[in-house]
Write a protein that holds these residues in place. Structure first.
Motif, PDB file in Angstrom:
ATOM      1  N   GLY A 114       0.817  -1.212   0.000  1.00 32.40           N
ATOM      2  CA  GLY A 114       0.000   0.000   0.000  1.00 32.40           C
ATOM      3  C   GLY A 114       0.845   1.255   0.000  1.00 32.40           C
ATOM      4  N   MET A 115       1.966   1.228   0.729  1.00 33.84           N
ATOM      5  CA  MET A 115       2.849   2.393   0.739  1.00 33.84           C
ATOM      6  C   MET A 115       3.495   2.609  -0.624  1.00 33.84           C
ATOM      7  N   ALA A 117       2.165   1.774  -3.476  1.00 32.14           N
ATOM      8  CA  ALA A 117       1.104   2.296  -4.335  1.00 32.14           C
ATOM      9  C   ALA A 117       0.838   3.776  -4.056  1.00 32.14           C
ATOM     10  N   HIS A 118       0.900   4.161  -2.791  1.00 30.76           N
ATOM     11  CA  HIS A 118       0.698   5.564  -2.404  1.00 30.76           C
ATOM     12  C   HIS A 118       1.726   6.465  -3.086  1.00 30.76           C
ATOM     13  N   PHE A 119       3.000   6.104  -2.990  1.00 36.45           N
ATOM     14  CA  PHE A 119       4.046   6.955  -3.560  1.00 36.45           C
ATOM     15  C   PHE A 119       4.066   6.889  -5.092  1.00 36.45           C
ATOM     16  N   LYS A 120       3.702   5.759  -5.648  1.00 33.72           N
ATOM     17  CA  LYS A 120       3.594   5.676  -7.110  1.00 33.72           C
ATOM     18  C   LYS A 120       2.490   6.603  -7.617  1.00 33.72           C
ATOM     19  N   ALA A 121       1.384   6.660  -6.889  1.00 29.89           N
ATOM     20  CA  ALA A 121       0.278   7.531  -7.308  1.00 29.89           C
ATOM     21  C   ALA A 121       0.696   8.994  -7.281  1.00 29.89           C
ATOM     22  N   ILE A 122       1.437   9.392  -6.250  1.00 29.32           N
ATOM     23  CA  ILE A 122       1.913  10.775  -6.165  1.00 29.32           C
ATOM     24  C   ILE A 122       2.877  11.070  -7.311  1.00 29.32           C
ATOM     25  N   ALA A 123       3.827  10.154  -7.538  1.00 31.01           N
ATOM     26  CA  ALA A 123       4.829  10.355  -8.588  1.00 31.01           C
ATOM     27  C   ALA A 123       4.198  10.413  -9.969  1.00 31.01           C
ATOM     28  N   GLY A 140       2.842   4.580  13.178  1.00 36.27           N
ATOM     29  CA  GLY A 140       2.373   3.242  13.507  1.00 36.27           C
ATOM     30  C   GLY A 140       2.784   2.172  12.516  1.00 36.27           C
ATOM     31  N   THR A 141       3.533   2.558  11.479  1.00 35.63           N
ATOM     32  CA  THR A 141       3.957   1.601  10.454  1.00 35.63           C
ATOM     33  C   THR A 141       5.412   1.854  10.093  1.00 35.63           C
ATOM     34  N   ASN A 142       6.194   0.792   9.970  1.00 36.12           N
ATOM     35  CA  ASN A 142       7.598   0.907   9.591  1.00 36.12           C
ATOM     36  C   ASN A 142       7.760   0.597   8.105  1.00 36.12           C
ATOM     37  N   LEU A 143       8.346   1.525   7.361  1.00 35.84           N
ATOM     38  CA  LEU A 143       8.678   1.284   5.957  1.00 35.84           C
ATOM     39  C   LEU A 143       9.955   0.449   5.927  1.00 35.84           C
ATOM     40  N   LEU A 144       9.862  -0.786   5.503  1.00 44.75           N
ATOM     41  CA  LEU A 144      10.993  -1.700   5.560  1.00 44.75           C
ATOM     42  C   LEU A 144      12.045  -1.368   4.504  1.00 44.75           C
ATOM     43  N   PRO A 145      13.315  -1.631   4.776  1.00 41.87           N
ATOM     44  CA  PRO A 145      14.369  -1.356   3.798  1.00 41.87           C
ATOM     45  C   PRO A 145      14.129  -2.033   2.449  1.00 41.87           C
ATOM     46  N   SER A 146      13.604  -3.255   2.468  1.00 39.72           N
ATOM     47  CA  SER A 146      13.332  -3.947   1.201  1.00 39.72           C
ATOM     48  C   SER A 146      12.256  -3.219   0.402  1.00 39.72           C
ATOM     49  N   THR A 147      11.256  -2.682   1.094  1.00 41.22           N
ATOM     50  CA  THR A 147      10.204  -1.908   0.423  1.00 41.22           C
ATOM     51  C   THR A 147      10.775  -0.614  -0.140  1.00 41.22           C
TER      52      THR A 147
END
Length: 292
Positions: A114-115, A117-123, A140-147
């Motif tokens: 979902g994260m 997709a969120h940044f792709k939509a903005i870009a 409340g959510t950690n953006l993982l290094p692999s993501t």
């Protein structure tokens, strides 16, 4: 423009229920005169959560106008509402920002996909360099290094991250996943030195609101491999760093800037004035560092 060195997460001065434009312009000018490497309007420290959309845009506009391209402006334009983030980022680009600081969506807790997709939509809607802001303590959510690695490969405008987990293992993994050209910025003043040692480019800083010259000097020393000087500055600033988190940011730092005579101490609810006990501690530390 590159985002490196010390970038100040600017406090936002308020007066008479609105933005104190004169104080804000003077504060930005002092930051630039002090050697700061960049500025970040409308971040957490700027109380962006309590700004209306019109105020948010006005703070970004004033900042860009005052800076006049002398240092990079990384405008906070993120949101947990993707459409709102697109709107704010589109404005930031039109106003002349050099990049956008984009917090990961908070409260609704999207998945890792979902994260992305969120940044792709903005870009897809706005072509502007983006520095993703990862601060699990607030979102409340950690953006993982692999993501993040996937985002760096799949979204060309994602050029960096403000990493505020305080986790050195995660910071090192980000460099592994994204490469040394990716802009890794510390999101905590406590971690500037180890982040730069791992390959980070700099910091988006709270402490530089009150010590811009020394924060810049510490980052510059790291970049010059002068670790002795960098360590000395890091430990010199440590008591101030602790004082900036006596209570929730930006309560202590805004109080400090006000005590230094640069703006009124006005905070917006739910931020409340520093407690009497913590105010006494803060004043002692500021006096010891000859800031008041």
């Amino acid at each position: 423009m590159e985002f490196k060195g010390a970038l100040t997460a600017l406090v936002t001065p308020f007066k008479n229920e609105g933005i104190d434009e004169d104080a804000y312009r003077a504060f930005i000018e002092w930051q630039i005169e002090s050697g700061i490497d960049g500025v970040v309007p409308c971040g957490t420290t700027g109380e962006s959560a309590t700004l209306s959309h019109d105020e948010h845009k006005e703070v970004i506009r004033i900042c860009i106008d005052q800076v006049k391209k002398r240092v990079p402006v990384l405008a906070g334009s993120g949101s947990n509402n993707t459409r709102e983030a697109i709107e704010l980022t589109r404005f930031a680009k039109s106003a002349g920002a050099d990049g956008a600081l984009m917090i990961t969506p908070y409260y609704n807790k999207p998945t890792q996909n979902g994260m992305i997709a969120h940044f792709k939509a903005i870009a897809s809607e706005v072509s502007l360099p983006m520095v993703v802001y990862n601060v699990p303590g607030r979102t409340g959510t950690n953006l993982l290094p692999s993501t993040l690695g996937r985002m760096a490969r799949e979204i060309p405008t994602v050029i960096g991250v403000k990493e505020a987990t305080g986790d050195m293992k995660q910071a090192a993994r980000i460099v592994e996943e994204c490469g040394e050209d990716f802009t890794l910025l510390s999101g905590d003043d406590f971690t500037i030195l180890p982040f730069l040692a791992l390959g980070g480019k700099g910091v988006i800083s709270v402490i530089s609101n009150i010590e811009p010259a020394k924060t810049h000097a510490m980052c510059a020393a790291c970049q010059a491999n002068d670790w002795k000087t960098a360590r000395a500055l890091f430990y010199e600033l440590a008591p101030l760093n602790r004082a900036m988190f006596l209570e929730s940011n930006p309560i202590p730092v805004k109080t400090s800037v006000a005590l230094m005579g640069k703006m009124e101490p006005t905070l917006r609810l739910p931020m409340t004035p520093l407690s009497v006990e913590h105010l006494a501690t803060l004043k002692t530390v500021l006096k010891e560092h000859q800031l008041i």
